[in-house]
Design a protein around this motif. Structure first.
Motif, short mmCIF file in Angstrom:
data_model
loop_
_atom_site.label_atom_id
_atom_site.label_comp_id
_atom_site.label_asym_id
_atom_site.label_seq_id
_atom_site.Cartn_x
_atom_site.Cartn_y
_atom_site.Cartn_z
N ASN A 127 -9.55 2.32 -10.67
CA ASN A 127 -10.40 1.37 -9.94
C ASN A 127 -11.24 0.52 -10.88
O ASN A 127 -11.40 -0.68 -10.68
CB ASN A 127 -11.29 2.11 -8.94
CG ASN A 127 -10.48 2.62 -7.75
OD1 ASN A 127 -9.38 2.14 -7.50
ND2 ASN A 127 -11.02 3.59 -7.03
N THR A 160 -8.27 4.71 -2.84
CA THR A 160 -9.30 5.36 -2.00
C THR A 160 -8.79 6.74 -1.59
O THR A 160 -7.58 6.99 -1.58
CB THR A 160 -9.62 4.55 -0.72
OG1 THR A 160 -8.39 4.26 -0.05
CG2 THR A 160 -10.36 3.28 -1.02
N THR A 171 0.82 -1.22 0.00
CA THR A 171 0.00 0.00 0.00
C THR A 171 0.85 1.26 0.00
O THR A 171 1.82 1.37 0.75
CB THR A 171 -0.92 -0.02 1.24
OG1 THR A 171 -1.73 -1.19 1.17
CG2 THR A 171 -1.82 1.21 1.29
N ILE A 187 -3.34 3.89 -2.08
CA ILE A 187 -3.38 3.01 -3.25
C ILE A 187 -2.86 1.64 -2.83
O ILE A 187 -1.70 1.50 -2.44
CB ILE A 187 -2.49 3.55 -4.40
CG1 ILE A 187 -2.85 5.01 -4.71
CG2 ILE A 187 -2.62 2.69 -5.66
CD1 ILE A 187 -1.79 5.99 -4.33
N GLU A 188 -3.73 0.64 -2.89
CA GLU A 188 -3.28 -0.74 -2.63
C GLU A 188 -2.90 -1.33 -3.98
O GLU A 188 -3.72 -1.39 -4.89
CB GLU A 188 -4.42 -1.57 -2.04
CG GLU A 188 -4.69 -1.31 -0.57
CD GLU A 188 -5.92 -2.09 -0.13
OE1 GLU A 188 -5.89 -3.33 -0.17
OE2 GLU A 188 -6.91 -1.43 0.22
N VAL A 193 -2.02 -3.82 -7.03
CA VAL A 193 -2.56 -5.12 -7.48
C VAL A 193 -1.56 -5.72 -8.49
O VAL A 193 -0.68 -5.01 -9.00
CB VAL A 193 -3.96 -4.96 -8.14
CG1 VAL A 193 -4.99 -4.48 -7.14
CG2 VAL A 193 -3.91 -4.01 -9.34
N GLY A 230 -8.01 -1.66 -10.06
CA GLY A 230 -7.12 -1.11 -9.04
C GLY A 230 -7.85 -0.82 -7.75
O GLY A 230 -9.09 -0.96 -7.66
N ARG A 231 -7.08 -0.40 -6.73
CA ARG A 231 -7.69 -0.11 -5.43
C ARG A 231 -7.18 1.22 -4.91
O ARG A 231 -6.15 1.29 -4.25
CB ARG A 231 -7.36 -1.21 -4.43
CG ARG A 231 -7.97 -2.52 -4.81
CD ARG A 231 -8.03 -3.50 -3.63
NE ARG A 231 -8.22 -4.83 -4.17
CZ ARG A 231 -7.38 -5.85 -3.98
NH1 ARG A 231 -6.33 -5.71 -3.21
NH2 ARG A 231 -7.63 -7.02 -4.54
#
Ligand code: UD1
Length: 420
Positions: A201, A208, A181, A217-218, A220, A205-206
């Motif tokens: 996203n 928030t 992250t 940003i996590e 992937v 993607g992740r």
């Protein structure tokens, strides 16, 4: 040489539809480099900056083709190159946005330093700081940045000294494929950042927190293709709102997101402009003269630096003196000398410009020194008595889709002409 020629003092009236956002479309095109799958875009604005971004990724090996009437189809399967040529990076600073995605996907990238430009030095230190914090080795030689990630980039916490739009976008794209992250503190919160986060996203993607000062940003393993519609251009919308107000007009601005324009609308209201949300757009109506108001540019949600020059044109004929303070760029008063040539009374003191209003502008030959300065001169030309000839209009074509056609439709006497 092609110029925009305006016979001033027509009151703008009617409806105008705003195009897709230039500053939103450039990063999402760069983000297509994050996946080997196809991405589709609807309703892309016809702008030379968009052509340049397509040329940049096309040169790297991505396939770019039309999709529908105004859309684009982009596929960045196996790229043949990780080094955009100097010509593109020189032409457009946003070319640098390919750095994050290329580094994240291929572990290597070489990009020329974008260099200075008319509105200030505009370094890229924050972009580089972010990539280095994620584990990239960065070297700068012969005017070129080389970034190498021997292993997959690693998520980390990054604090930006200034909420830079480009650095936030570049780091978000790099972090999207990183391990773990990434948290960007003091991130930019412009609507274009939110649009990019939505795109990432939707690709799997992740991200928030986009739109706030802390974006998470996590990473992937991989992203997939997506079909996207970009947001309307808030700067183009604001420019038409100011043009309507400055000519004492009555214009319905269509395809606009009002909350993206809060600061500009607040200042227009303070100046005495009437605005109502109507038929899914914003109707702008004004009786001249308007009131003087002070403006200070700030990162979003503050008053946008990209609207400062256009607003200054409007203030030249307002009742009283206005103070315009530019805090985002160090040299963004290039339009002042040109406005003075048209009769404006403006004094610059460091980062501030004092605009003494109630000056009747008169048409003159003037030169667009950058994109928004060019838009300010178009507005000044619409306000002025007589004929204004604006040269160096390639700057205006970078960011305004068919500005001459749209203004003509509203009743302006404006044409593009070959002049000596
Ligand atoms: C983007 C917009 C541009 C807008 C600007 C500010 C695009 C394609 N362009 O430009 O229209 O005027 O945001 O809203 O979206 N800075 C540093 N170091 C860095 C990066 C930036 O010091 O590494 C400074 C710049 O010199 C400038 C300020 O930060 O003074 C803001 O720049 P930034 O937000 O990065 O602007 P751009 O992303 O280039």
């Amino acid at each position: 040489m092609e110029a925009i020629v305006i016979q001033g003092q027509s009151r703008l009236q009617g409806r105008v539809s705003i195009s897709g956002s230039k500053n939103a479309v450039l990063p999402v095109i760069a983000a297509c480099l994050l996946t080997e799958e196809e991405c589709l875009f609807d309703d892309i604005p016809r702008l030379t900056d968009v052509d340049t971004m397509c040329d940049v990724i096309g040169e790297l090996g991505a396939s770019v083709s039309p999709h529908g009437v105004k859309g684009l189809r982009i596929k960045s399967g196996s790229l043949k190159n990780i080094e955009p040529s100097y010509e593109y990076v020189r032409r457009m600073r946003a070319s640098f946005l390919v750095m994050g995605p290329l580094l994240a996907r291929f572990g290597r990238v070489k990009v020329y330093l974008p260099g200075g430009c008319a509105i200030g030095a505009r370094p890229i230190d924050l972009h580089l700081k972010g990539m280095a914090a994620m584990g990239a080795e960065i070297s700068v030689n012969n005017g070129k940045v080389e970034a190498v990630a021997k292993k997959r980039l690693k998520g980390t916490s990054i604090y930006l000294d200034f909420p830079s739009v480009g650095a936030t976008e570049n780091i978000m794209m790099a972090a999207a494929l990183a391990e773990g992250t990434t948290v960007i503190e003091n991130a930019a919160g412009e609507p274009e950042i939110v649009d990019l986060a939505n795109f990432i996203n939707a690709m799997g993607g992740r991200v928030t927190g986009a739109g706030t000062r802390v974006v998470k940003i996590e990473g992937v393993e991989e992203l997939h293709g997506h079909r996207h519609s970009v947001i309307p251009d808030r700067v183009e919308a604001g420019t038409f709102m100011i043009a309507a107000a400055a000519t004492g007009g009555d214009v319905l601005i269509e395809n606009v997101i009002p909350h993206h324009l809060k600061a500009v609308m607040a200042k227009l209201a303070e100046a005495g402009v009437q605005m109502v949300e109507e038929d899914g757009g914003i109707r702008v109506k004004a009786d001249l003269p308007l009131n003087a108001v002070d403006i200070k540019t700030l990162p979003y949600p503050g008053f946008p630096t990209d609207m400062q020059a256009q607003f200054m044109s409007l203030l030249t004929s307002a009742k009283g003196s206005s103070m315009v303070t530019e805090t985002v760029f160090e040299n963004r008063f290039m339009h002042v000398n040109e406005l003075k040539r048209m009769g404006a009374n403006i004094v610059i003191e460091g980062h501030c410009a004092v605009v003494k209003g109630q000056k009747k502008l008169t048409g003159a030959p003037v030169k667009a020194t950058d994109l928004r300065a060019g838009a300010a001169l178009v507005i000044a030309g619409l306000m002025a008595e007589g004929k204004t000839t604006i040269s160096c209009i390639h700057h205006i074509d970078r960011g305004y889709e068919d500005i001459v056609g749209k203004l003509s439709h509203l009743g302006a006497k404006i044409t593009r002409q070959e002049v000596e």
